[in-house]
Design an enzyme around this catalytic site. Structure first.
Site, PDB file in Angstrom:
ATOM      1  N   LYS A 179      -5.309   5.040  23.386  1.00  0.00           N
ATOM      2  CA  LYS A 179      -6.448   4.564  22.582  1.00  0.00           C
ATOM      3  C   LYS A 179      -6.155   4.791  21.088  1.00  0.00           C
ATOM      4  O   LYS A 179      -5.012   4.667  20.681  1.00  0.00           O
ATOM      5  CB  LYS A 179      -7.741   5.238  23.055  1.00  0.00           C
ATOM      6  CG  LYS A 179      -7.943   5.033  24.565  1.00  0.00           C
ATOM      7  CD  LYS A 179      -9.307   5.410  25.069  1.00  0.00           C
ATOM      8  CE  LYS A 179      -9.374   5.173  26.582  1.00  0.00           C
ATOM      9  NZ  LYS A 179     -10.707   5.447  27.137  1.00  0.00           N
ATOM     10  N   GLY A 226     -14.047   8.481  30.117  1.00  0.00           N
ATOM     11  CA  GLY A 226     -14.288   9.489  29.089  1.00  0.00           C
ATOM     12  C   GLY A 226     -15.506  10.357  29.350  1.00  0.00           C
ATOM     13  O   GLY A 226     -15.962  11.080  28.458  1.00  0.00           O
ATOM     14  N   SER A 274     -11.588   9.028  33.845  1.00  0.00           N
ATOM     15  CA  SER A 274     -11.587  10.482  34.027  1.00  0.00           C
ATOM     16  C   SER A 274     -10.576  10.960  35.072  1.00  0.00           C
ATOM     17  O   SER A 274     -10.841  11.903  35.819  1.00  0.00           O
ATOM     18  CB  SER A 274     -12.996  10.984  34.360  1.00  0.00           C
ATOM     19  OG  SER A 274     -13.886  10.693  33.293  1.00  0.00           O
ATOM     20  N   ASN A 300      -3.078   5.326  28.361  1.00  0.00           N
ATOM     21  CA  ASN A 300      -3.704   4.583  27.274  1.00  0.00           C
ATOM     22  C   ASN A 300      -4.116   5.591  26.213  1.00  0.00           C
ATOM     23  O   ASN A 300      -5.089   6.313  26.397  1.00  0.00           O
ATOM     24  CB  ASN A 300      -4.922   3.814  27.819  1.00  0.00           C
ATOM     25  CG  ASN A 300      -5.692   3.108  26.725  1.00  0.00           C
ATOM     26  OD1 ASN A 300      -5.253   3.040  25.573  1.00  0.00           O
ATOM     27  ND2 ASN A 300      -6.855   2.564  27.082  1.00  0.00           N
ATOM     28  N   GLU A 335     -13.593  -1.015  26.393  1.00  0.00           N
ATOM     29  CA  GLU A 335     -13.961  -0.701  25.001  1.00  0.00           C
ATOM     30  C   GLU A 335     -13.795  -1.933  24.123  1.00  0.00           C
ATOM     31  O   GLU A 335     -14.562  -2.141  23.179  1.00  0.00           O
ATOM     32  CB  GLU A 335     -13.121   0.482  24.496  1.00  0.00           C
ATOM     33  CG  GLU A 335     -13.586   1.784  25.154  1.00  0.00           C
ATOM     34  CD  GLU A 335     -12.495   2.824  25.367  1.00  0.00           C
ATOM     35  OE1 GLU A 335     -11.415   2.723  24.759  1.00  0.00           O
ATOM     36  OE2 GLU A 335     -12.734   3.752  26.177  1.00  0.00           O
ATOM     37  N   HIS A 368      -9.650  -4.219  27.993  1.00  0.00           N
ATOM     38  CA  HIS A 368     -10.220  -2.887  28.222  1.00  0.00           C
ATOM     39  C   HIS A 368     -11.726  -2.928  27.939  1.00  0.00           C
ATOM     40  O   HIS A 368     -12.174  -3.642  27.041  1.00  0.00           O
ATOM     41  CB  HIS A 368      -9.528  -1.859  27.329  1.00  0.00           C
ATOM     42  CG  HIS A 368      -9.875  -0.458  27.704  1.00  0.00           C
ATOM     43  ND1 HIS A 368     -11.052   0.135  27.294  1.00  0.00           N
ATOM     44  CD2 HIS A 368      -9.239   0.450  28.474  1.00  0.00           C
ATOM     45  CE1 HIS A 368     -11.108   1.363  27.802  1.00  0.00           C
ATOM     46  NE2 HIS A 368     -10.017   1.581  28.515  1.00  0.00           N
ATOM     47  N   GLU A 394     -11.614   0.080  36.246  1.00  0.00           N
ATOM     48  CA  GLU A 394     -12.152   1.213  35.491  1.00  0.00           C
ATOM     49  C   GLU A 394     -13.670   1.087  35.411  1.00  0.00           C
ATOM     50  O   GLU A 394     -14.198   0.377  34.555  1.00  0.00           O
ATOM     51  CB  GLU A 394     -11.581   1.212  34.065  1.00  0.00           C
ATOM     52  CG  GLU A 394     -10.075   1.329  34.004  1.00  0.00           C
ATOM     53  CD  GLU A 394      -9.603   1.875  32.659  1.00  0.00           C
ATOM     54  OE1 GLU A 394      -8.841   2.846  32.672  1.00  0.00           O
ATOM     55  OE2 GLU A 394     -10.007   1.363  31.602  1.00  0.00           O
TER      56      GLU A 394
HETATM   57  P1  13P Z   1     -10.353   8.470  30.416  1.00  0.00           P
HETATM   58  O1  13P Z   1      -9.179   8.793  31.304  1.00  0.00           O
HETATM   59  O2  13P Z   1     -10.335   9.242  29.119  1.00  0.00           O
HETATM   60  O3  13P Z   1     -11.640   8.525  31.138  1.00  0.00           O
HETATM   61  O4  13P Z   1     -10.150   6.940  29.950  1.00  0.00           O
HETATM   62  C1  13P Z   1      -9.876   5.988  30.914  1.00  0.00           C
HETATM   63  C2  13P Z   1      -9.475   4.748  30.236  1.00  0.00           C
HETATM   64  O5  13P Z   1     -10.290   4.098  29.598  1.00  0.00           O
HETATM   65  C3  13P Z   1      -8.083   4.331  30.338  1.00  0.00           C
HETATM   66  O6  13P Z   1      -7.923   3.034  29.877  1.00  0.00           O
END
Ligand code: 13P
Length: 252
Positions: A11, A172, A213, A9, A96, A94, A166
């Site tokens: 982002k 992150g 992560s 992803n 976010e 997601h 997740e």
């Molecule tokens: P990270 O791998 O940067 O923690 O992000 C995970 C994520 O949100 C994947 O969709």
């Protein structure tokens, strides 16, 4: 047997030129691992060019979102058919998007139905916040997200769905869950919730990923677990050698 699945992803990162260059750096390494279903999810603006770059490579392409309506007055949104023009996959719900763009289990459900209706493979994200985790509500939260998000989905197509667990506190932050803890959430809560809706045979066939992560250093810890079928990778998916190592670690 559930085929291992790893998605990157990206982002809100990479211009078209940068995305195209990243794919060039990834392609040989990813093509060498056909045992793993591997998918790249760049921003919308790069989907067209990457769909040409990835054609006939075995590497899949996914969008990070879609709207549920087929067309109309929804400024700034992307319709399912527009995603389908370039992609085989789409990320839905997601954390976010839930946190910053008011997505809910209800909108996740609408998007999921729209994606499945077009034959897109949805990667549906679920997971608890830090405070829910700290107060022992993880099981309750992920069960609710599955029951509401996956409501009224036809059992016959439910096996197309990929679920990404997740935990929000792990995204992150560099603080990944442990393999054992993630596996327990999948085993005790997520797969049983899927079995409630679709029956245990179908639930056994649905792939569930871990995200939060994930790095080349910790990927194996997750992939060795009985219930974890792969990963949804954020930050590390932007680093070619790192992402290739994660995909390699998912080999059965
Ligand atoms: P990270 O791998 O940067 O923690 O992000 C995970 C994520 O949100 C994947 O969709």
């Amino acid at each position: 047997m559930r085929k291992p699945f790893v998605a990157g992803n990206w982002k809100m990162n990479k211009t078209v030129a940068q995305a195209s260059m990243l794919v060039q750096e990834l392609l040989l390494g990813l093509q060498a691992v056909p045992e793993v279903e591997r998918v790249l999810c760049p921003p919308f603006t790069s989907l067209m060019i990457l769909s040409a770059q990835l054609a006939n490579t075995g590497v899949g392409l996914g969008a990070q979102n879609l709207h549920w309506e087929a067309s109309g007055a929804y400024t700034g949104e992307i319709a399912p058919q527009m995603v389908k023009e370039f992609c085989g996959y789409v990320i839905i719900g997601h954390s976010e998007r839930r946190a910053f763009f008011a997505e809910s289990d209800e909108t996740v459900n609408k998007k999921l139905k729209a994606a499945l209706a077009l034959g897109l493979i949805p990667i549906v994200c679920i997971g608890e916040t830090l405070s829910e985790y700290e107060t022992g509500k993880t099981g309750e939260v992920v069960k609710r997200q599955v029951l509401l998000g996956f409501k009224e989905i036809d059992t016959a197509i439910a096996s197309q769905i990929v679920v990404a667990y997740e935990p929000i506190w792990a995204i992150g932050t560099g603080k990944a869950s442990t393999g054992e803890d993630a596996n327990a959430v999948l085993k005790d809560h997520i797969r049983p919730a899927l079995a409630n809706l679709f029956g245990s045979a179908v639930a056994q066939g649905i792939r569930i990923l871990y995200g939060g992560s994930v790095t080349a250093a910790n990927a194996e810890e997750f992939f060795h677990q009985s219930e974890v079928d792969g990963a949804l990778v954020g930050g590390a998916s932007l680093k070619p050698s790192e992402f290739i190592k994660i995909v390699e670690a998912a080999r059965p």
